[in-house]
Design an enzyme around this catalytic site. Sequence first.
Site, short mmCIF file in Angstrom:
data_model
loop_
_atom_site.label_atom_id
_atom_site.label_comp_id
_atom_site.label_asym_id
_atom_site.label_seq_id
_atom_site.Cartn_x
_atom_site.Cartn_y
_atom_site.Cartn_z
N GLU A 134 14.59 -15.07 0.38
CA GLU A 134 15.05 -16.11 1.32
C GLU A 134 14.15 -17.35 1.25
O GLU A 134 14.50 -18.40 1.75
CB GLU A 134 14.97 -15.58 2.77
N ASP A 147 0.82 -1.20 0.00
CA ASP A 147 0.00 0.00 0.00
C ASP A 147 0.87 1.26 0.00
O ASP A 147 1.85 1.35 0.73
CB ASP A 147 -0.86 -0.02 1.28
O1 TEU Z 1 -4.55 4.06 -1.56
C1 TEU Z 1 -3.50 4.96 -1.77
C2 TEU Z 1 -3.85 6.16 -2.45
O2 TEU Z 1 -3.00 6.86 -2.93
C3 TEU Z 1 -5.29 6.56 -2.43
O3 TEU Z 1 -5.32 7.89 -2.05
C4 TEU Z 1 -5.95 6.41 -3.73
O4 TEU Z 1 -5.23 7.08 -4.70
C5 TEU Z 1 -7.30 7.02 -3.63
O5 TEU Z 1 -8.02 6.22 -2.74
C6 TEU Z 1 -7.99 7.05 -4.94
O6 TEU Z 1 -9.22 7.64 -4.76
C7 TEU Z 1 -4.32 3.07 -0.63
C8 TEU Z 1 -5.52 2.16 -0.52
O7 TEU Z 1 -5.74 1.49 -1.73
C9 TEU Z 1 -6.69 2.96 -0.06
O8 TEU Z 1 -7.85 2.18 0.01
C10 TEU Z 1 -6.35 3.52 1.30
O9 TEU Z 1 -7.38 4.37 1.71
C11 TEU Z 1 -5.05 4.30 1.28
O10 TEU Z 1 -4.01 3.59 0.63
C12 TEU Z 1 -4.56 4.57 2.67
O11 TEU Z 1 -4.08 3.39 3.24
#
Ligand code: TEU
Length: 556
Positions: free
Chosen positions: A271, A218
């Site tokens: 690993e 993420d």
């Molecule tokens: O998303 C990362 C992210 O950059 C988000 O801002 C995404 O671009 C945005 O939701 C688009 O509308 C990840 C996950 O996929 C998201 O569900 C999480 O909310 C976020 O990280 C925070 O962990």
Amino acid sequence: MADAVGSADSRWWRDAAIYEVYVRSFADSDGNGVGDIAGITTRLPQLAALGIDAVWLTPFYPSPMADGGYDVADYCDIDPTLGSLADFDALLASAHKLGVRVIVDLVPNHTSDQHAWFKAAVAAGRGSAERARYIFRDGPTGAGDAGGPGDRGNEPPTDWVANFGGSAWTRVADGQWYLHMFAPEQPDLDWSNPEVGEEFHAILRFWLDRGVDGFRVDVAHGMAKNLTEPLPPLGANSVDRQLRYEVLDHPLWDRDDVHDIFRGWRKVLDEYSPPRMAVAEAWVMPGRRARYVRPDELHQAFNFDFLQAPWDAEAMAAIIDTSLGEATSVGASPTWVLSNHDVIRHPSRYALAPQTDTVSWLLSNGTDPVADRALGLRRARAAALLMLALPGSAYLYQGEELGLAEVADIEPRYLQDPTWERSEHRDKGRDGCRVPLPWESEGPSLGFGPSTAWIPQPAEWAAIAWSAQEDDPSSTLALYRDALRRRRELKGDASLTWLHRSTGHFAFSRSSGLVCVVNFGAEAIGLPPLQVVLTSGELTESGDLPPDTAAWLLTK
Ligand code: TEU
């Protein structure tokens, strides 16, 4: 029965079909209205029969659910509302028996504010080792400040804006501020602190030792930050993930130091035998993605250029070319994705004019403008045949195999995406693509579970539930199943040769014998004199390919 996933195909991920399970909305086994681990296990045989190679599970860790589980309170356990570690082990064993690999979601940019580390940081106070795992700063001392510890710096350290709206800084009782690029309940970790890196190596090993096949990482492009003082003002640019630091010396996104972290992770993944994989969620400028998948880093990165491409032959062809070039330049395999749990489902995107402001479209409950849903579904089916004909890996999002559209008219009382509150009700956020799946045509939540679901499903989903589509050869589910079955014959073939490219349509072939023709234009087009094996819609009476339709043909 021995595991059907063995070490034989140790580079399986290079041309896999990987299905994203949004855990809270997939299948609810215990009737609390929220999907869970045991629910997934029950439905796994159906996914295996669909023909996917792997599932990616969104976060299932103990979490206050301030952001649907992307606020992790404990990285080495399962949220009690979703199950237990024993349930997880059972899921993994069932998946492997069915020949399905399992990728879990790792959230390293931030923890929950309920994580033991953050609670300790708040308790330990200014300048402590506990605070040094996060990004705590004092606000600038202003003329009006009284000078006592609680009064100092009543303004946040910078003007940085969080992704879900509002300031990216939140103040704790002693007056210090902490950085959160997402919700206030998601404090960002300081990855320049070696303790953070060590902890995540241990977390990787915890899940690898349990037998997972890989990780989805993420916010991979946000972990390394430049926090050299003075911190620069950024205005609205703080949330713009497309701005790389070479353009703006952006302190938050896509910095070079992040790659050192992934080099360390790659050593851990290597690993294991066979080596395990990781896929980066990195929203970066075109051309920057390859840096995440160099031979000593992660294995794949989501291709958001493909997801964001308009329904246009030239634009799509150009993105396919650059994506193939980029991946092969570093020896990685390309990836393709049309939808995920953060974006408007693609049958709805393709049903709206490209410049549509989707935030106001959602606020109008999908009434302004009105989406041409039949057109959107036609294009979505064609896009599926396009994506599944391309070399590399395809990442599918649960429900796209049913042709589900975005649910634009969710009643506000059901909305849980933090975006809704943080934007002061100006942005409904992402719940419209997270509505629980319809498995059956009847029941309180259409087979999702024994009770109603956390977001009610649209009544019209009864007719397009999994069970309603299963035996219908013209259904979207059957299209995905047929395409995934034929796609298996393309494994190991990384080739793509353009046969035709014009403003309205294109065709390409794979050396294993498949030809894919996609018509983006307004007129039907003739097909080459080859055997047609699959089409996303009916051909015309004269055997031509209608607008917004794709066909697979065989050269041998
Ligand atoms: O998303 C990362 C992210 O950059 C988000 O801002 C995404 O671009 C945005 O939701 C688009 O509308 C990840 C996950 O996929 C998201 O569900 C999480 O909310 C976020 O990280 C925070 O962990």
